[in-house]
Design a protein around this motif. Structure first.
Motif, PDB file in Angstrom:
ATOM      1  N   ALA A 209       0.793  -1.029   0.002  1.00 22.68           N
ATOM      2  CA  ALA A 209      -0.050  -0.029  -0.046  1.00 22.68           C
ATOM      3  C   ALA A 209       0.791   1.165  -0.052  1.00 22.68           C
ATOM      4  O   ALA A 209       0.463   2.205  -0.478  1.00 22.68           O
ATOM      5  CB  ALA A 209      -0.880   0.086   1.487  1.00 22.68           C
ATOM      6  N   GLY A 210       2.037   1.275   0.729  1.00 18.83           N
ATOM      7  CA  GLY A 210       2.884   2.357   0.527  1.00 18.83           C
ATOM      8  C   GLY A 210       4.178   2.412  -0.287  1.00 18.83           C
ATOM      9  O   GLY A 210       5.083   3.091  -0.287  1.00 18.83           O
ATOM     10  N   THR A 211       4.105   1.341  -1.269  1.00 23.16           N
ATOM     11  CA  THR A 211       5.164   1.044  -2.226  1.00 23.16           C
ATOM     12  C   THR A 211       4.661   1.585  -3.580  1.00 23.16           C
ATOM     13  O   THR A 211       3.738   1.357  -4.294  1.00 23.16           O
ATOM     14  CB  THR A 211       5.565  -0.300  -2.320  1.00 23.16           C
ATOM     15  N   GLY A 212       5.803   2.479  -4.304  1.00 22.03           N
ATOM     16  CA  GLY A 212       5.576   2.872  -5.740  1.00 22.03           C
ATOM     17  C   GLY A 212       6.485   2.233  -6.502  1.00 22.03           C
ATOM     18  O   GLY A 212       6.214   2.063  -7.753  1.00 22.03           O
ATOM     19  N   THR A 213       7.620   1.892  -5.695  1.00 23.95           N
ATOM     20  CA  THR A 213       8.624   1.294  -6.853  1.00 23.95           C
ATOM     21  C   THR A 213       9.305  -0.075  -6.133  1.00 23.95           C
ATOM     22  O   THR A 213       9.450   0.108  -4.848  1.00 23.95           O
ATOM     23  CB  THR A 213       9.770   2.295  -7.026  1.00 23.95           C
ATOM     24  N   ILE A 214       9.726  -0.882  -6.688  1.00 30.03           N
ATOM     25  CA  ILE A 214      10.414  -2.039  -6.166  1.00 30.03           C
ATOM     26  C   ILE A 214      12.001  -1.975  -6.939  1.00 30.03           C
ATOM     27  O   ILE A 214      11.853  -1.766  -8.227  1.00 30.03           O
ATOM     28  CB  ILE A 214       9.736  -3.528  -6.640  1.00 30.03           C
ATOM     29  N   ALA A 215      12.883  -2.318  -5.950  1.00 31.45           N
ATOM     30  CA  ALA A 215      14.015  -2.566  -6.425  1.00 31.45           C
ATOM     31  C   ALA A 215      14.420  -4.122  -6.151  1.00 31.45           C
ATOM     32  O   ALA A 215      14.568  -4.346  -4.919  1.00 31.45           O
ATOM     33  CB  ALA A 215      15.012  -1.552  -5.783  1.00 31.45           C
ATOM     34  N   MET A 216      14.963  -4.638  -7.180  1.00 35.33           N
ATOM     35  CA  MET A 216      15.109  -6.102  -7.110  1.00 35.33           C
ATOM     36  C   MET A 216      16.386  -6.559  -7.738  1.00 35.33           C
ATOM     37  O   MET A 216      16.697  -5.948  -8.714  1.00 35.33           O
ATOM     38  CB  MET A 216      14.056  -6.566  -7.963  1.00 35.33           C
ATOM     39  N   GLY A 217      16.986  -7.524  -6.957  1.00 34.42           N
ATOM     40  CA  GLY A 217      18.284  -7.988  -7.481  1.00 34.42           C
ATOM     41  C   GLY A 217      17.927  -9.224  -8.638  1.00 34.42           C
ATOM     42  O   GLY A 217      16.865  -9.659  -8.622  1.00 34.42           O
ATOM     43  N   ALA A 218      18.895  -9.516  -9.546  1.00 38.61           N
ATOM     44  CA  ALA A 218      18.729 -10.521 -10.566  1.00 38.61           C
ATOM     45  C   ALA A 218      18.346 -11.492 -10.087  1.00 38.61           C
ATOM     46  O   ALA A 218      17.422 -12.359 -10.885  1.00 38.61           O
ATOM     47  CB  ALA A 218      19.802 -10.383 -11.431  1.00 38.61           C
ATOM     48  N   THR A 219      18.822 -12.272  -8.883  1.00 43.72           N
ATOM     49  CA  THR A 219      18.763 -13.655  -8.522  1.00 43.72           C
ATOM     50  C   THR A 219      17.370 -13.639  -8.009  1.00 43.72           C
ATOM     51  O   THR A 219      16.353 -14.878  -8.227  1.00 43.72           O
ATOM     52  CB  THR A 219      19.667 -14.038  -7.433  1.00 43.72           C
ATOM     53  N   THR A 220      16.861 -12.882  -7.428  1.00 40.66           N
ATOM     54  CA  THR A 220      15.564 -12.839  -6.868  1.00 40.66           C
ATOM     55  C   THR A 220      14.737 -12.606  -7.989  1.00 40.66           C
ATOM     56  O   THR A 220      13.601 -13.282  -8.227  1.00 40.66           O
ATOM     57  CB  THR A 220      15.192 -11.547  -6.064  1.00 40.66           C
ATOM     58  N   TYR A 221      14.602 -11.908  -8.954  1.00 40.50           N
ATOM     59  CA  TYR A 221      14.073 -11.505 -10.393  1.00 40.50           C
ATOM     60  C   TYR A 221      13.852 -13.010 -10.991  1.00 40.50           C
ATOM     61  O   TYR A 221      12.730 -13.535 -11.350  1.00 40.50           O
ATOM     62  CB  TYR A 221      14.367 -10.547 -11.083  1.00 40.50           C
ATOM     63  N   GLU A 222      14.954 -13.560 -11.169  1.00 36.33           N
ATOM     64  CA  GLU A 222      14.946 -14.963 -11.857  1.00 36.33           C
ATOM     65  C   GLU A 222      14.175 -16.033 -11.170  1.00 36.33           C
ATOM     66  O   GLU A 222      13.509 -16.730 -11.772  1.00 36.33           O
ATOM     67  CB  GLU A 222      16.295 -15.308 -11.952  1.00 36.33           C
ATOM     68  N   TRP A 223      14.448 -16.053  -9.784  1.00 34.10           N
ATOM     69  CA  TRP A 223      13.561 -17.058  -8.997  1.00 34.10           C
ATOM     70  C   TRP A 223      12.194 -16.526  -9.287  1.00 34.10           C
ATOM     71  O   TRP A 223      11.209 -17.655  -9.285  1.00 34.10           O
ATOM     72  CB  TRP A 223      14.001 -16.948  -7.523  1.00 34.10           C
ATOM     73  N   LEU A 224      11.652 -15.440  -9.138  1.00 32.11           N
ATOM     74  CA  LEU A 224      10.182 -15.238  -9.287  1.00 32.11           C
ATOM     75  C   LEU A 224       9.728 -15.423 -10.382  1.00 32.11           C
ATOM     76  O   LEU A 224       8.633 -16.055 -10.605  1.00 32.11           O
ATOM     77  CB  LEU A 224       9.987 -13.549  -8.905  1.00 32.11           C
ATOM     78  N   VAL A 225      10.452 -15.283 -11.526  1.00 31.39           N
ATOM     79  CA  VAL A 225      10.242 -15.666 -12.970  1.00 31.39           C
ATOM     80  C   VAL A 225       9.858 -17.034 -13.181  1.00 31.39           C
ATOM     81  O   VAL A 225       8.856 -17.576 -13.652  1.00 31.39           O
ATOM     82  CB  VAL A 225      10.896 -14.896 -13.789  1.00 31.39           C
ATOM     83  N   GLU A 226      10.946 -17.600 -12.543  1.00 31.80           N
ATOM     84  CA  GLU A 226      10.805 -19.300 -12.780  1.00 31.80           C
ATOM     85  C   GLU A 226       9.604 -19.844 -11.959  1.00 31.80           C
ATOM     86  O   GLU A 226       8.918 -20.813 -12.370  1.00 31.80           O
ATOM     87  CB  GLU A 226      12.407 -19.604 -12.261  1.00 31.80           C
ATOM     88  N   HIS A 227       9.455 -19.294 -10.651  1.00 36.41           N
ATOM     89  CA  HIS A 227       8.486 -20.024  -9.920  1.00 36.41           C
ATOM     90  C   HIS A 227       7.031 -19.425  -9.945  1.00 36.41           C
ATOM     91  O   HIS A 227       6.030 -19.952  -9.407  1.00 36.41           O
ATOM     92  CB  HIS A 227       8.984 -19.842  -8.507  1.00 36.41           C
ATOM     93  N   THR A 228       6.783 -18.489 -10.996  1.00 36.75           N
ATOM     94  CA  THR A 228       5.510 -17.821 -11.292  1.00 36.75           C
ATOM     95  C   THR A 228       5.357 -18.111 -12.761  1.00 36.75           C
ATOM     96  O   THR A 228       4.151 -17.430 -13.244  1.00 36.75           O
ATOM     97  CB  THR A 228       5.311 -16.605 -10.818  1.00 36.75           C
ATOM     98  N   ALA A 229       6.091 -18.973 -13.484  1.00 35.96           N
ATOM     99  CA  ALA A 229       5.754 -19.237 -14.787  1.00 35.96           C
ATOM    100  C   ALA A 229       4.456 -19.441 -15.068  1.00 35.96           C
ATOM    101  O   ALA A 229       3.748 -20.296 -14.474  1.00 35.96           O
ATOM    102  CB  ALA A 229       6.726 -20.101 -15.328  1.00 35.96           C
ATOM    103  N   GLY A 230       3.826 -18.701 -16.285  1.00 40.11           N
ATOM    104  CA  GLY A 230       2.436 -18.771 -16.541  1.00 40.11           C
ATOM    105  C   GLY A 230       1.453 -18.074 -15.784  1.00 40.11           C
ATOM    106  O   GLY A 230       0.177 -17.946 -16.220  1.00 40.11           O
ATOM    107  N   GLU A 231       1.907 -17.416 -14.886  1.00 33.89           N
ATOM    108  CA  GLU A 231       1.106 -16.456 -14.005  1.00 33.89           C
ATOM    109  C   GLU A 231       1.318 -15.075 -14.391  1.00 33.89           C
ATOM    110  O   GLU A 231       2.207 -14.842 -14.664  1.00 33.89           O
ATOM    111  CB  GLU A 231       1.425 -16.827 -12.355  1.00 33.89           C
ATOM    112  N   PRO A 232       0.253 -14.031 -14.108  1.00 26.71           N
ATOM    113  CA  PRO A 232       0.516 -12.785 -14.253  1.00 26.71           C
ATOM    114  C   PRO A 232       1.715 -12.398 -13.293  1.00 26.71           C
ATOM    115  O   PRO A 232       1.907 -13.044 -12.349  1.00 26.71           O
ATOM    116  CB  PRO A 232      -0.734 -12.190 -13.821  1.00 26.71           C
ATOM    117  N   TRP A 233       2.410 -11.217 -13.789  1.00 22.86           N
ATOM    118  CA  TRP A 233       3.619 -10.763 -12.867  1.00 22.86           C
ATOM    119  C   TRP A 233       3.149 -10.262 -11.597  1.00 22.86           C
ATOM    120  O   TRP A 233       1.819  -9.581 -11.534  1.00 22.86           O
ATOM    121  CB  TRP A 233       4.111  -9.395 -13.593  1.00 22.86           C
ATOM    122  N   SER A 234       3.639 -10.696 -10.595  1.00 22.41           N
ATOM    123  CA  SER A 234       3.207 -10.482  -9.178  1.00 22.41           C
ATOM    124  C   SER A 234       3.081  -9.154  -8.674  1.00 22.41           C
ATOM    125  O   SER A 234       2.318  -8.806  -7.713  1.00 22.41           O
ATOM    126  CB  SER A 234       4.338 -11.140  -8.409  1.00 22.41           C
TER     127      SER A 234
END
Length: 185
Positions: free
Chosen positions: A44-69
């Motif tokens: 609710a208070g977040t306007g921007t997300i700063a993420m590392g590449a490993t976190t991003y890759e994990w998220l993409v791999e584990h939510t494949a086929g789902e809408p972006w979180s």
């Protein structure tokens, strides 16, 4: 002024992920999504997300086929790797956080920046004076090794604590880089 918050989960021995970047330890723990320090409260208070590449890759791999979180927030992935964005709100950035401060804060608007991972990226934000708070949900698990919660020596001030089912949650203010102790002769 834009607030920067490192909001994460950790094992009680200080690891974000095991040596194979697995989060199985985290996903097996009970938590109340509406409980103290909930992700909904943070978002609710977040306007921007700063993420590392490993976190991003994990998220993409584990939510494949789902809408972006995180379709409502601009997500900046800090990496030198050539990663493909999976959503129009995802942008790859190279270089240290301080080089991109204005862009992060412009994207955040009147809300904050969530530094989501990992410990090395959070330490870079802190070293640049771009980290105000750290909120850690500690799970009752030890791994013995893996990805560290925070990779540089820093001091923090405990501001608040809560319990959310299996998790002990602590909110800290970032005090600053830890000064080396004087050598003893």
């Amino acid at each position: 002024m834009t607030a920067y918050t490192y909001y994460t989960a950790s094992t009680i021995d200080g690891f974000l992920a095991d040596p194979n970047d697995s989060l199985d330890w985290l996903l097996s723990q009970p938590i109340d999504d509406d409980g103290p320090f909930s992700i909904a409260e943070l978002m609710a208070g977040t306007g921007t997300i700063a993420m590392g590449a490993t976190t991003y890759e994990w998220l993409v791999e584990h939510t494949a086929g789902e809408p972006w979180s995180y379709p409502e927030q601009q997500t900046f992935v800090f990496t030198h790797r050539d990663l493909a964005p999976v959503h129009p709100t995802v942008t790859r950035l190279a270089g240290p956080p301080a080089e991109h401060r204005a862009r992060l804060e412009d994207a955040a608007g009147d809300r904050g920046v969530w530094v989501v991972g990992g410990g090395g990226l959070a330490a870079q934000f802190a070293a640049a004076g771009m980290l105000d708070e750290m909120i850690v949900s500690y799970a009752p698990v030890t791994l013995g090794s893996g990805r560290s919660l925070f990779t540089e020596p820093f001091d923090f001030e405990l501001l608040d604590t809560a319990r959310n089912r299996a998790f002990a949650i602590a909110r800290y203010r970032v005090v600053g880089a830890r000064k080396a102790a004087p050598s003893q002769r």
